[in-house]
Scaffold this motif. Structure first.
Motif, PDB file in Angstrom:
ATOM      1  N   ALA A 246      -4.730   2.122   4.380  1.00  0.00           N
ATOM      2  CA  ALA A 246      -3.488   2.832   4.066  1.00  0.00           C
ATOM      3  C   ALA A 246      -3.621   3.626   2.771  1.00  0.00           C
ATOM      4  CB  ALA A 246      -2.328   1.836   3.971  1.00  0.00           C
ATOM      5  N   LEU A 247      -4.288   3.035   1.779  1.00  0.00           N
ATOM      6  CA  LEU A 247      -4.449   3.747   0.516  1.00  0.00           C
ATOM      7  C   LEU A 247      -5.411   4.927   0.649  1.00  0.00           C
ATOM      8  CD1 LEU A 247      -4.533   1.011  -2.266  1.00  0.00           C
ATOM      9  CD2 LEU A 247      -2.750   2.650  -1.737  1.00  0.00           C
ATOM     10  N   LEU A 248      -6.468   4.758   1.422  1.00  0.00           N
ATOM     11  CA  LEU A 248      -7.393   5.872   1.632  1.00  0.00           C
ATOM     12  C   LEU A 248      -6.678   7.058   2.280  1.00  0.00           C
ATOM     13  CD1 LEU A 248     -10.582   3.967   2.836  1.00  0.00           C
ATOM     14  CD2 LEU A 248     -10.351   5.299   0.736  1.00  0.00           C
ATOM     15  N   ILE A 249      -5.889   6.772   3.318  1.00  0.00           N
ATOM     16  CA  ILE A 249      -5.109   7.837   3.961  1.00  0.00           C
ATOM     17  C   ILE A 249      -4.111   8.427   2.975  1.00  0.00           C
ATOM     18  CG2 ILE A 249      -3.492   8.375   5.818  1.00  0.00           C
ATOM     19  CD1 ILE A 249      -4.789   6.118   7.436  1.00  0.00           C
ATOM     20  N   GLY A 250      -3.453   7.544   2.215  1.00  0.00           N
ATOM     21  CA  GLY A 250      -2.428   8.004   1.289  1.00  0.00           C
ATOM     22  C   GLY A 250      -2.967   8.891   0.180  1.00  0.00           C
ATOM     23  N   ILE A 251      -4.150   8.564  -0.364  1.00  0.00           N
ATOM     24  CA  ILE A 251      -4.716   9.385  -1.434  1.00  0.00           C
ATOM     25  C   ILE A 251      -5.094  10.764  -0.907  1.00  0.00           C
ATOM     26  CG2 ILE A 251      -6.743   9.628  -2.917  1.00  0.00           C
ATOM     27  CD1 ILE A 251      -6.557   6.715  -3.547  1.00  0.00           C
ATOM     28  N   VAL A 252      -5.645  10.814   0.300  1.00  0.00           N
ATOM     29  CA  VAL A 252      -6.026  12.107   0.877  1.00  0.00           C
ATOM     30  C   VAL A 252      -4.793  12.981   1.107  1.00  0.00           C
ATOM     31  CG1 VAL A 252      -7.047  13.236   2.889  1.00  0.00           C
ATOM     32  CG2 VAL A 252      -8.134  11.203   1.918  1.00  0.00           C
TER      33      VAL A 252
ATOM     34  N   ALA B 275       0.832  -1.208   0.000  1.00  0.00           N
ATOM     35  CA  ALA B 275       0.000   0.000   0.000  1.00  0.00           C
ATOM     36  C   ALA B 275       0.864   1.254   0.000  1.00  0.00           C
ATOM     37  CB  ALA B 275      -0.921  -0.017   1.214  1.00  0.00           C
ATOM     38  N   LEU B 276       1.970   1.228   0.745  1.00  0.00           N
ATOM     39  CA  LEU B 276       2.853   2.394   0.806  1.00  0.00           C
ATOM     40  C   LEU B 276       3.470   2.678  -0.565  1.00  0.00           C
ATOM     41  CD1 LEU B 276       3.821   4.387   2.982  1.00  0.00           C
ATOM     42  CD2 LEU B 276       5.849   2.968   3.255  1.00  0.00           C
ATOM     43  N   LEU B 277       3.839   1.610  -1.271  1.00  0.00           N
ATOM     44  CA  LEU B 277       4.373   1.788  -2.620  1.00  0.00           C
ATOM     45  C   LEU B 277       3.324   2.392  -3.549  1.00  0.00           C
ATOM     46  CD1 LEU B 277       6.253  -1.614  -2.957  1.00  0.00           C
ATOM     47  CD2 LEU B 277       7.277   0.623  -2.571  1.00  0.00           C
TER      48      LEU B 277
END
Length: 645
Positions: free
Chosen positions: A585-591, A511-513
């Motif tokens: 993780a992706l939801l946080i990352g996109i925001v 997800a971090l990648l």
């Protein structure tokens, strides 16, 4: 008993039965092959190292001195004190004869599987050290089937919601883009089948990023076409669409190129989940480029030639500006009048994230620490405290016990062999009745160190190469600002997981990648527009150019982010525990990635430009650098309320 030892030059060697004088360390290689020319069928060929070849010559020469049928003429191949084969030395081999080359062949009534098994056993016996299990992963059929069903449902629902969203926003052209998105799925699946790739959760992360990039490419084109239609309402729909594809190409190419660079480096430098992510990401990016720039373009250009689609402006979806663009034109916010304040906000968020990492700590999974993680399903409900007490009474006081969804129990220990696992399961069975193991992951400490080290190296090299690429394609100030924004996003996602107490494992790494890919993609799109506008308006202050570029790209950012959020929301709700952390993780990352591309990368680039006092980029070609060209470019911009030339 039918096995025989033969040699190309009619001489034989192997370890004589009862005379173990040659160890497996002397074996260089063992291979199984089908001898069609000699008619021997499946054979096993052996190669020996130099010194072992001479010993082999002596041993088989002594065996050949005994008469045929005598057990002393046989050669015994022994592994773990068991004879795995005992071929005879061929009668053509003379007594005391020898072959100095160190190569031989075992023939017999072998099937293909028997020959391969024998070759593998011989090579296994040639290992100089005992074999130690460093990685073992077991997924029960129930858990595997549930994960597959949940992933399929989430993917279908998320893709359908994304297709519906772009259809509502871009009408007919959005529907055609959704058809191209379906073609992307077929192409990607065909590539996976052709290459024999196994789809895992990190692989799923690559496809999520590629779906987002496929949608992003279409959104970029459609927003560009909307700008052309707003600039010249009388131009044909086909002309506006063609111009949209041409002007969006640089942003699409740069964002996909940086992603492919990262995917290639992660494949060659990473291991385990990192390597799988790189493979599927590269496949997905290539397929998404083809679907967006070939299939979607062909479909939309065919539709643009229709008089009905051209005449009814509300049908095609690009002849009228969108709601977001209309609102921005009306409000015209002065975003970067005091750009330093946005950097202060970003710095404060980083401080909060780092505090979570320091105070709460990062819960590293077994992939990075080593150990064993076992998940059990019990016939009777067992709470965590009861399970922890039962396990501690059985001698596993250091085991960590947590819930794993659907009433399952997850047990994590630093070191646990199979006998210990059986004892642990029996302790749980006393409280929970019939206990079934649904998941088992064993990672040795050496492999955990290797995975952690390789992942960090891969990430570091990927960041450095992307920095170099962006510096060449853009200005060094833009490249540094993009990488700083990317690091900002990584710290915030890790800090959020630290505060939430969620595990940082291979799924989180995937997800971090993906977050890194989204972050770079967003920054590239914004800076591509800054480069274009600044080249056409060299005398306009950079702050004004940056504000104009951000406002022009906000509709693309909002629409792309919404398309990805539909898929991630479906994964978070329907994907179960195995996908919940990944989606979170992706939801946080996109925001945070959307925030940083506007309020971290752009203010950072402005600060670097002011400190460096670098000259503006050269004027664009085709007369756009002339005063008349700059005035025309300013008039075309519906968001420009600044100076005119």
């Amino acid at each position: 008993d039918s096995d025989r030892l033969t040699l190309p030059d009619a001489q034989g060697r192997l370890l004589a039965l009862g005379e173990p004088r040659l160890s497996g360390a002397g074996v260089e290689d063992a291979t199984a092959a089908f001898d069609a020319q000699g008619g021997a069928g499946w054979t096993v060929s052996l190669e020996f190292r130099k010194g072992a070849g001479q010993d082999w010559k002596k041993l088989t020469g002594e065996a050949a001195c005994h008469p045929a049928g005598d057990d002393r003429r046989r050669v015994a191949i022994v592994l773990d004190e068991k004879v795995i084969s005992s071929p005879q030395v061929d009668p053509s081999v003379g007594c005391r004869a020898g072959l100095p080359s160190g190569a031989t062949q075992i023939t017999g009534s072998f099937s293909a599987d028997e020959a391969r098994d024998l070759a593998l056993l011989i090579k296994g016996g040639a290992l100089p050290v005992p074999v130690e299990i460093v990685e073992q992963r077991t997924v029960g059929p129930t858990l595997g089937a549930a994960a597959i069903d949940a992933s399929a449902q989430a993917a279908l629902i998320g893709a359908a919601a994304t297709a519906l969203f772009i259809t509502v926003v871009y009408r007919l052209f959005g529907a055609l883009a959704a058809v191209a998105l379906g073609a992307y799925g077929v192409i990607s699946y065909a590539a996976l089948v052709a290459l024999g790739v196994t789809l895992t959760l990190p692989g799923l992360a690559g496809f999520v990023l590629a779906i987002g990039m496929a949608v992003d490419a279409n959104v970029l084109v459609f927003e560009r076409a909307r700008e052309e239609c707003a600039d010249r309402p009388t131009r044909s729909l086909r002309s506006a669409l063609t111009t949209g594809f041409r002007k969006a190409w640089s942003a699409v190419a740069d964002s996909n190129a940086t992603t492919l660079i990262a995917a290639g480096l992660l494949f060659f430098l990473g291991s385990g989940p990192v390597k799988g992510f790189g493979v599927t990401l590269a496949i997905g990016v290539v397929a998404s480029m083809f679907s967006a720039l070939v299939i979607a373009r062909a479909l939309t250009e065919i539709a643009a030639n229709s008089r009905f689609v051209s005449d009814y402006r509300g049908v095609n979806g690009i002849a009228r500006p969108g709601a977001v663009r209309t609102w921005l034109v009306r409000k015209d916010p002065k975003l970067f009048r005091k750009s330093a304040r946005w950097l202060v906000v970003s710095a404060a968020l980083v401080v909060v994230a780092v505090a979570g990492i320091v105070v709460r700590g990062v819960d590293l999974g077994v992939e990075f620490t080593g150990g064993r993680l076992v998940e059990y399903s019990t016939s009777r409900p067992v709470d965590v405290e009861t399970a922890r007490d039962s396990i501690a009474a059985a001698g596993f006081g250091d085991a960590e016990v947590t819930t794993a969804g659907d009433g399952d129990l997850s047990v994590r220990t630093g070191k646990l062999d199979n006998d210990g696992e059986h004892a642990l399961r029996a302790a749980l069975a006393e409280e929970g009745g019939e206990t079934t193991k649904v998941r088992d992951e064993l990672i040795g400490p050496s492999l955990g160190d290797e995975l952690r080290r390789n992942a960090l190296i891969a990430l570091g090299v990927a960041v450095a190469v992307q920095l170099a690429y962006l510096a060449v394609r853009f200005r060094w100030t833009f490249a540094v600002a993009s990488v700083v924004a990317m690091v900002h996003d990584v710290i915030l996602v890790v800090g959020a997981f630290a505060w939430l107490g969620r595990p940082v494992d291979g799924i989180f790494l995937a997800a971090l990648l993906t977050v890194i890919g989204y972050s770079v993609n967003d920054s590239v799109v914004v800076f591509d527009r800054v480069r274009e506008l600044w080249g056409a308006n060299r005398r306009t202050p950079l702050d004004t150019i940056a504000r104009r570029a951000v406002l022009q790209t906000v509709p693309r950012t909002v629409n792309t982010g919404m398309g990805a959020l539909f898929i991630l929301a479906a994964l978070a709700v329907l994907g179960g525990d195995s996908l919940a952390d990944f989606a979170l993780a992706l939801l946080i990352g996109i925001v945070v990635g959307t925030w940083s591309s506007v309020f971290t990368a752009v203010p950072g680039a402005l600060a670097l430009e002011r400190s460096a006092k670098a000259p503006p980029p050269p004027a664009l070609g085709k007369g756009k650098g002339t005063p008349r060209g700059k005035a025309r470019a300013a008039r075309r911009d519906p968001l420009d309320n600044g100076a005119r030339v």
